[in-house]
Write a protein that holds these residues in place. Structure first.
Motif, PDB file in Angstrom:
ATOM      1  N   ASP A   1       0.821  -1.298  -0.163  1.00 55.87           N
ATOM      2  CA  ASP A   1       0.165   0.094   0.240  1.00 55.87           C
ATOM      3  C   ASP A   1       0.928   1.468  -0.070  1.00 55.87           C
ATOM      4  OD1 ASP A   1      -2.389  -1.321  -0.168  1.00 55.87           O
ATOM      5  OD2 ASP A   1      -2.670  -1.370   2.087  1.00 55.87           O
ATOM      6  N   ILE A   2       2.063   1.219   0.733  1.00 56.11           N
ATOM      7  CA  ILE A   2       2.813   2.484   0.701  1.00 56.11           C
ATOM      8  C   ILE A   2       3.260   2.500  -0.438  1.00 56.11           C
ATOM      9  CG2 ILE A   2       4.949   3.173   1.698  1.00 56.11           C
ATOM     10  CD1 ILE A   2       4.301   1.580   4.276  1.00 56.11           C
ATOM     11  N   GLU A   3       3.775   1.648  -1.093  1.00 53.74           N
ATOM     12  CA  GLU A   3       4.568   1.811  -2.635  1.00 53.74           C
ATOM     13  C   GLU A   3       3.466   2.212  -3.766  1.00 53.74           C
ATOM     14  OE1 GLU A   3       7.649  -2.064  -2.685  1.00 53.74           O
ATOM     15  OE2 GLU A   3       5.536  -2.528  -3.179  1.00 53.74           O
ATOM     16  N   ILE A   4       2.129   1.869  -3.571  1.00 53.79           N
ATOM     17  CA  ILE A   4       1.212   2.274  -4.423  1.00 53.79           C
ATOM     18  C   ILE A   4       0.757   3.593  -4.083  1.00 53.79           C
ATOM     19  CG2 ILE A   4      -1.483   2.181  -4.669  1.00 53.79           C
ATOM     20  CD1 ILE A   4      -1.227  -0.978  -3.981  1.00 53.79           C
ATOM     21  N   LYS A   5       0.996   4.207  -2.887  1.00 53.09           N
ATOM     22  CA  LYS A   5       0.652   5.696  -2.747  1.00 53.09           C
ATOM     23  C   LYS A   5       1.714   6.409  -2.989  1.00 53.09           C
ATOM     24  CE  LYS A   5      -1.433   6.751   1.449  1.00 53.09           C
ATOM     25  NZ  LYS A   5      -1.709   6.937   2.734  1.00 53.09           N
ATOM     26  N   LEU A   6       3.144   6.213  -3.087  1.00 53.01           N
ATOM     27  CA  LEU A   6       4.033   6.635  -3.523  1.00 53.01           C
ATOM     28  C   LEU A   6       3.877   6.750  -4.848  1.00 53.01           C
ATOM     29  CD1 LEU A   6       6.874   7.880  -2.750  1.00 53.01           C
ATOM     30  CD2 LEU A   6       7.865   5.772  -3.332  1.00 53.01           C
ATOM     31  N   LEU A   7       3.782   5.756  -5.674  1.00 56.09           N
ATOM     32  CA  LEU A   7       3.986   5.694  -7.139  1.00 56.09           C
ATOM     33  C   LEU A   7       2.745   6.728  -7.555  1.00 56.09           C
ATOM     34  CD1 LEU A   7       4.975   1.999  -7.874  1.00 56.09           C
ATOM     35  CD2 LEU A   7       6.203   4.130  -8.363  1.00 56.09           C
ATOM     36  N   ARG A   8       1.573   6.465  -6.971  1.00 59.85           N
ATOM     37  CA  ARG A   8       0.329   7.290  -7.504  1.00 59.85           C
ATOM     38  C   ARG A   8       0.557   8.731  -7.244  1.00 59.85           C
ATOM     39  NH1 ARG A   8      -4.366   4.900  -9.285  1.00 59.85           N
ATOM     40  NH2 ARG A   8      -4.877   3.007  -8.535  1.00 59.85           N
ATOM     41  N   ARG A   9       1.273   9.239  -6.181  1.00 62.36           N
ATOM     42  CA  ARG A   9       1.394  10.605  -5.864  1.00 62.36           C
ATOM     43  C   ARG A   9       2.250  11.166  -7.153  1.00 62.36           C
ATOM     44  NH1 ARG A   9       3.772  10.490  -0.653  1.00 62.36           N
ATOM     45  NH2 ARG A   9       1.832   9.999  -0.061  1.00 62.36           N
ATOM     46  N   LYS A  10       3.228  10.543  -7.378  1.00 68.75           N
ATOM     47  CA  LYS A  10       4.310  10.762  -8.677  1.00 68.75           C
ATOM     48  C   LYS A  10       3.652  10.387  -9.946  1.00 68.75           C
ATOM     49  CE  LYS A  10       8.157  10.368  -5.630  1.00 68.75           C
ATOM     50  NZ  LYS A  10       8.919  11.793  -5.606  1.00 68.75           N
ATOM     51  N   ASN A  11       2.658  10.262  -9.979  1.00 67.48           N
ATOM     52  CA  ASN A  11       1.827   9.819 -11.309  1.00 67.48           C
ATOM     53  C   ASN A  11       2.500   8.805 -12.157  1.00 67.48           C
ATOM     54  OD1 ASN A  11      -0.321  11.301 -10.994  1.00 67.48           O
ATOM     55  ND2 ASN A  11       0.702  13.097 -11.600  1.00 67.48           N
ATOM     56  N   LEU A  12       3.074   7.693 -11.478  1.00 65.44           N
ATOM     57  CA  LEU A  12       3.944   6.842 -12.301  1.00 65.44           C
ATOM     58  C   LEU A  12       3.064   5.402 -12.637  1.00 65.44           C
ATOM     59  CD1 LEU A  12       7.295   7.216 -10.168  1.00 65.44           C
ATOM     60  CD2 LEU A  12       6.790   8.200 -12.357  1.00 65.44           C
ATOM     61  N   ILE A  13       1.940   5.346 -12.039  1.00 63.84           N
ATOM     62  CA  ILE A  13       1.278   4.178 -12.111  1.00 63.84           C
ATOM     63  C   ILE A  13      -0.233   4.400 -12.274  1.00 63.84           C
ATOM     64  CG2 ILE A  13       2.658   2.542 -10.902  1.00 63.84           C
ATOM     65  CD1 ILE A  13       0.706   2.505  -8.567  1.00 63.84           C
ATOM     66  N   GLU A  14      -0.921   3.844 -13.151  1.00 68.60           N
ATOM     67  CA  GLU A  14      -2.304   3.905 -13.300  1.00 68.60           C
ATOM     68  C   GLU A  14      -2.988   2.506 -12.978  1.00 68.60           C
ATOM     69  OE1 GLU A  14      -2.755   5.251 -17.281  1.00 68.60           O
ATOM     70  OE2 GLU A  14      -1.750   7.174 -16.725  1.00 68.60           O
ATOM     71  N   GLY A  15      -4.531   2.496 -12.845  1.00 65.54           N
ATOM     72  CA  GLY A  15      -5.133   1.139 -12.953  1.00 65.54           C
ATOM     73  C   GLY A  15      -5.583   1.078 -11.731  1.00 65.54           C
ATOM     74  N   ARG A  16      -6.238  -0.123 -11.194  1.00 64.46           N
ATOM     75  CA  ARG A  16      -6.861  -0.334  -9.891  1.00 64.46           C
ATOM     76  C   ARG A  16      -6.248  -1.704  -9.417  1.00 64.46           C
ATOM     77  NH1 ARG A  16     -13.273  -0.633 -11.329  1.00 64.46           N
ATOM     78  NH2 ARG A  16     -13.588   1.089 -12.365  1.00 64.46           N
ATOM     79  N   LYS A  17      -6.067  -1.557  -7.999  1.00 61.04           N
ATOM     80  CA  LYS A  17      -5.551  -2.515  -7.225  1.00 61.04           C
ATOM     81  C   LYS A  17      -6.123  -3.876  -7.516  1.00 61.04           C
ATOM     82  CE  LYS A  17      -3.884  -3.539  -2.627  1.00 61.04           C
ATOM     83  NZ  LYS A  17      -4.101  -3.285  -1.324  1.00 61.04           N
ATOM     84  N   PRO A  18      -5.673  -5.130  -8.159  1.00 63.70           N
ATOM     85  CA  PRO A  18      -4.011  -5.110  -7.947  1.00 63.70           C
ATOM     86  C   PRO A  18      -3.331  -5.184  -9.697  1.00 63.70           C
ATOM     87  CG  PRO A  18      -5.582  -7.348  -8.205  1.00 63.70           C
ATOM     88  CD  PRO A  18      -6.258  -6.098  -8.082  1.00 63.70           C
ATOM     89  N   ASN A  19      -4.157  -4.499 -10.353  1.00 61.63           N
ATOM     90  CA  ASN A  19      -3.938  -4.458 -11.918  1.00 61.63           C
ATOM     91  C   ASN A  19      -3.670  -3.142 -12.206  1.00 61.63           C
ATOM     92  OD1 ASN A  19      -5.134  -7.203 -12.216  1.00 61.63           O
ATOM     93  ND2 ASN A  19      -7.188  -6.111 -12.502  1.00 61.63           N
ATOM     94  N   PHE A  20      -2.111  -2.935 -11.540  1.00 59.33           N
ATOM     95  CA  PHE A  20      -1.651  -1.457 -11.979  1.00 59.33           C
ATOM     96  C   PHE A  20      -0.791  -1.776 -13.581  1.00 59.33           C
ATOM     97  CE2 PHE A  20      -2.018  -1.338  -7.230  1.00 59.33           C
ATOM     98  CZ  PHE A  20      -2.721  -0.373  -7.301  1.00 59.33           C
ATOM     99  N   HIS A  21      -0.516  -0.565 -13.995  1.00 61.81           N
ATOM    100  CA  HIS A  21       0.384  -0.457 -15.141  1.00 61.81           C
ATOM    101  C   HIS A  21       0.998   0.777 -15.077  1.00 61.81           C
ATOM    102  CE1 HIS A  21      -2.888   1.887 -17.297  1.00 61.81           C
ATOM    103  NE2 HIS A  21      -3.755   1.061 -16.818  1.00 61.81           N
ATOM    104  N   ILE A  22       2.196   0.804 -15.807  1.00 61.02           N
ATOM    105  CA  ILE A  22       2.992   2.148 -16.051  1.00 61.02           C
ATOM    106  C   ILE A  22       2.038   3.347 -16.650  1.00 61.02           C
ATOM    107  CG2 ILE A  22       5.253   0.910 -15.910  1.00 61.02           C
ATOM    108  CD1 ILE A  22       5.064   1.713 -19.052  1.00 61.02           C
ATOM    109  N   SER A  23       2.170   4.477 -16.075  1.00 57.66           N
ATOM    110  CA  SER A  23       1.562   5.555 -16.458  1.00 57.66           C
ATOM    111  C   SER A  23       1.789   5.953 -17.841  1.00 57.66           C
ATOM    112  CB  SER A  23       1.795   6.568 -15.385  1.00 57.66           C
ATOM    113  OG  SER A  23       2.815   7.274 -15.571  1.00 57.66           O
ATOM    114  N   THR A  24       1.044   6.825 -18.518  1.00 59.30           N
ATOM    115  CA  THR A  24       1.542   7.530 -19.860  1.00 59.30           C
ATOM    116  C   THR A  24       2.773   8.277 -19.662  1.00 59.30           C
ATOM    117  OG1 THR A  24       0.750   8.812 -21.679  1.00 59.30           O
ATOM    118  CG2 THR A  24      -0.001   9.727 -19.636  1.00 59.30           C
ATOM    119  N   VAL A  25       2.976   8.865 -18.642  1.00 64.71           N
ATOM    120  CA  VAL A  25       4.383   9.532 -18.448  1.00 64.71           C
ATOM    121  C   VAL A  25       5.527   8.558 -18.562  1.00 64.71           C
ATOM    122  CG1 VAL A  25       5.760  11.002 -16.973  1.00 64.71           C
ATOM    123  CG2 VAL A  25       3.213  11.164 -17.042  1.00 64.71           C
TER     124      VAL A  25
END
Length: 138
Positions: A16-40
């Protein structure tokens, strides 16, 4: 940070901590557990095609394809609709989830949008353009 992106790319579990960190920096998209890299990230790493395949299209895109198929060929079975869109569904979905997605799209088109209707049976549906949709276009 780089290590976390690799976990996403390899579809490994994130805390959950990794998810929060990556989302905050707009590095991942998708819903848990199906994340994928962001467009950036996809733009920087040159993985734009992979990004689109993992993200998939909006449901409206699939609905338009089904409607176009029905306009050209008049009717479609469950199998034909599956053949039409199964291979373009997001690659992060397994086979069961892809079947559920198709079922949800067809359900939305028949019950909510009322753009198609079933003139077959529940077990062997035969989907056609809805008569009420045809009346609206005239």
């Amino acid at each position: 940070m780089h290590r976390y992106i690799h976990k996403v790319a390899k579809q490994k579990r994130l805390s959950d901590i990794e998810i929060k960190l990556l989302r905050r920096k707009n590095l991942i998209e998708g819903r848990k557990p199906n994340f994928h890299i962001s467009t950036v990230v996809a733009g920087v790493t040159g993985e734009k095609a992979i990004y689109i395949k993992q993200r998939g299209f909006k449901d409206e895109h699939y609905k338009k394809m089904i409607l176009e198929y029905l306009e050209k060929y008049g009717q479609a079975s469950k199998q034909e609709i599956g053949d039409l869109i199964l291979d373009i569904l997001p690659s992060v979905l397994d086979e069961k989830k892809k079947q559920n997605k198709i079922r949800n799209i067809v359900y939305a088109m028949s019950k909510k949008d009322k753009t198609i209707e079933n003139l077959g049976t529940h077990r062997f549906p035969r989907w056609l353009l809805s008569l009420s949709k045809n009346d609206k276009e005239k």
